[in-house]
Scaffold this motif. Structure first.
Motif, PDB file in Angstrom:
ATOM      1  N   PRO A 184      49.303   4.131  19.417  1.00 53.17           N
ATOM      2  CA  PRO A 184      49.378   5.101  20.519  1.00 53.17           C
ATOM      3  C   PRO A 184      50.581   4.789  21.408  1.00 53.17           C
ATOM      4  O   PRO A 184      51.055   3.656  21.431  1.00 53.17           O
ATOM      5  N   ILE A 185      51.068   5.761  22.080  1.00 54.41           N
ATOM      6  CA  ILE A 185      52.198   5.714  23.011  1.00 54.41           C
ATOM      7  C   ILE A 185      53.525   5.552  22.267  1.00 54.41           C
ATOM      8  O   ILE A 185      54.414   6.365  22.407  1.00 54.41           O
ATOM      9  N   TYR A 186      53.678   4.491  21.451  1.00 54.43           N
ATOM     10  CA  TYR A 186      54.965   4.169  20.842  1.00 54.43           C
ATOM     11  C   TYR A 186      55.140   4.701  19.426  1.00 54.43           C
ATOM     12  O   TYR A 186      56.259   4.833  18.964  1.00 54.43           O
ATOM     13  N   GLY A 187      54.060   4.935  18.708  1.00 59.41           N
ATOM     14  CA  GLY A 187      54.160   5.412  17.327  1.00 59.41           C
ATOM     15  C   GLY A 187      54.619   4.352  16.341  1.00 59.41           C
ATOM     16  O   GLY A 187      55.023   4.669  15.224  1.00 59.41           O
ATOM     17  N   VAL A 188      54.569   3.077  16.733  1.00 62.92           N
ATOM     18  CA  VAL A 188      55.002   1.979  15.864  1.00 62.92           C
ATOM     19  C   VAL A 188      54.046   1.860  14.686  1.00 62.92           C
ATOM     20  O   VAL A 188      52.834   1.973  14.831  1.00 62.92           O
ATOM     21  N   LYS A 189      54.624   1.656  13.492  1.00 60.83           N
ATOM     22  CA  LYS A 189      53.833   1.483  12.272  1.00 60.83           C
ATOM     23  C   LYS A 189      54.010   0.078  11.731  1.00 60.83           C
ATOM     24  O   LYS A 189      54.994  -0.590  12.036  1.00 60.83           O
ATOM     25  N   LEU A 190      53.060  -0.333  10.921  1.00 60.66           N
ATOM     26  CA  LEU A 190      53.152  -1.624  10.258  1.00 60.66           C
ATOM     27  C   LEU A 190      54.271  -1.541   9.219  1.00 60.66           C
ATOM     28  O   LEU A 190      54.224  -0.702   8.320  1.00 60.66           O
ATOM     29  N   PRO A 191      55.309  -2.378   9.318  1.00 63.11           N
ATOM     30  CA  PRO A 191      56.446  -2.267   8.411  1.00 63.11           C
ATOM     31  C   PRO A 191      56.106  -2.674   6.976  1.00 63.11           C
ATOM     32  O   PRO A 191      55.369  -3.627   6.752  1.00 63.11           O
ATOM     33  N   ASP A 192      56.651  -1.947   6.032  1.00 63.09           N
ATOM     34  CA  ASP A 192      56.500  -2.312   4.621  1.00 63.09           C
ATOM     35  C   ASP A 192      57.115  -3.691   4.388  1.00 63.09           C
ATOM     36  O   ASP A 192      58.196  -3.983   4.896  1.00 63.09           O
ATOM     37  N   GLY A 193      56.441  -4.517   3.621  1.00 64.15           N
ATOM     38  CA  GLY A 193      56.989  -5.798   3.199  1.00 64.15           C
ATOM     39  C   GLY A 193      57.119  -6.856   4.272  1.00 64.15           C
ATOM     40  O   GLY A 193      57.763  -7.885   4.046  1.00 64.15           O
ATOM     41  N   TYR A 194      56.528  -6.667   5.446  1.00 64.88           N
ATOM     42  CA  TYR A 194      56.727  -7.614   6.538  1.00 64.88           C
ATOM     43  C   TYR A 194      56.243  -9.029   6.203  1.00 64.88           C
ATOM     44  O   TYR A 194      56.790  -9.999   6.720  1.00 64.88           O
ATOM     45  N   ARG A 195      55.270  -9.175   5.315  1.00 63.27           N
ATOM     46  CA  ARG A 195      54.773 -10.510   4.976  1.00 63.27           C
ATOM     47  C   ARG A 195      55.827 -11.331   4.220  1.00 63.27           C
ATOM     48  O   ARG A 195      55.706 -12.541   4.110  1.00 63.27           O
ATOM     49  N   ASP A 196      56.878 -10.682   3.745  1.00 63.22           N
ATOM     50  CA  ASP A 196      57.961 -11.375   3.051  1.00 63.22           C
ATOM     51  C   ASP A 196      59.144 -11.697   3.971  1.00 63.22           C
ATOM     52  O   ASP A 196      60.137 -12.261   3.523  1.00 63.22           O
ATOM     53  N   TRP A 197      59.038 -11.336   5.241  1.00 62.42           N
ATOM     54  CA  TRP A 197      60.120 -11.611   6.176  1.00 62.42           C
ATOM     55  C   TRP A 197      60.201 -13.102   6.489  1.00 62.42           C
ATOM     56  O   TRP A 197      59.282 -13.860   6.226  1.00 62.42           O
ATOM     57  N   LYS A 198      61.304 -13.516   7.101  1.00 64.70           N
ATOM     58  CA  LYS A 198      61.530 -14.922   7.437  1.00 64.70           C
ATOM     59  C   LYS A 198      60.692 -15.334   8.652  1.00 64.70           C
ATOM     60  O   LYS A 198      60.502 -14.556   9.585  1.00 64.70           O
ATOM     61  N   LEU A 199      60.275 -16.580   8.608  1.00 58.59           N
ATOM     62  CA  LEU A 199      59.530 -17.172   9.717  1.00 58.59           C
ATOM     63  C   LEU A 199      60.483 -17.502  10.855  1.00 58.59           C
ATOM     64  O   LEU A 199      61.523 -18.143  10.635  1.00 58.59           O
TER      65      LEU A 199
END
Length: 177
Positions: free
Chosen positions: A33-48
């Motif tokens: 709500p408010i921002y419309g942000v979605k869970l990004p595809d592939g985020y679990r593979d991003w760098k720590l």
């Protein structure tokens, strides 16, 4: 008959959504709500970027991940973050590990327990100008929390950083070497 079809559609949606979440893919549905942000595809593979622990009411441990734009900005110390930077914070209950402690001479091992939520911060200085250039979303079981108060609370808390010297562009996390 229409009711049976509606139930079948609901069941299929839930099964598909659960399968997508289990596979680590973005769940189908609206953004926060408010921002419309979605869970990004592939985020679990991003760098720590870093890890953190919150005591008290939250009682969780966290991993903070970033997309390539966020990681580069963290490494170089670039502030404000560039548009397109995305930071994802995953949280789990912080719990002791009796299994691991059985190996050690005293209780000392803590691990990630049940997941609590995933929070996403997206930098877009034009779209989110009213919130310091950041849009926020909180996700539980792969779905956006529908409560606008939760989304508003994100900026309310991050905004306090802006009042500190060197406000870090409203970001709590620092790059961990």
């Amino acid at each position: 008959m229409k009711l049976r079809g509606a139930h079948a559609l609901l069941f299929a949606t839930l099964v598909f959504g659960a399968s997508a979440v289990a596979a680590g893919q973005r769940a189908v549905g609206p953004g926060s709500p408010i921002y419309g942000v979605k869970l990004p595809d592939g985020y679990r593979d991003w760098k720590l970027i870093s890890v953190a622990q919150e005591n008290g009411k939250n009682n969780d441990i966290r991993a903070i991940l970033g997309n390539p734009a966020a990681v580069e900005a963290f490494r170089k110390g670039t502030r404000p973050f560039p548009d397109g930077a995305v930071i994802v914070r995953l949280a789990w209950r912080y719990q002791s590990s009796p299994r691991n402690d059985a190996v050690f001479p005293a209780p000392q091992s803590f691990v990630a327990g049940a997941p609590t939520n995933v929070q996403v911060s997206v930098k877009d200085s034009k779209r989110y100008a009213a919130s310091g250039g950041w849009g926020y979303g909180q996700f539980e079981a792969g779905l956006p929390n529908p409560d606008p108060a939760i989304a508003r609370a994100c900026f309310t808390c991050h905004q306090k950083l802006g009042k500190l010297e060197g406000g870090a562009d409203f970001v709590f996390t620092a790059w961990s070497e």
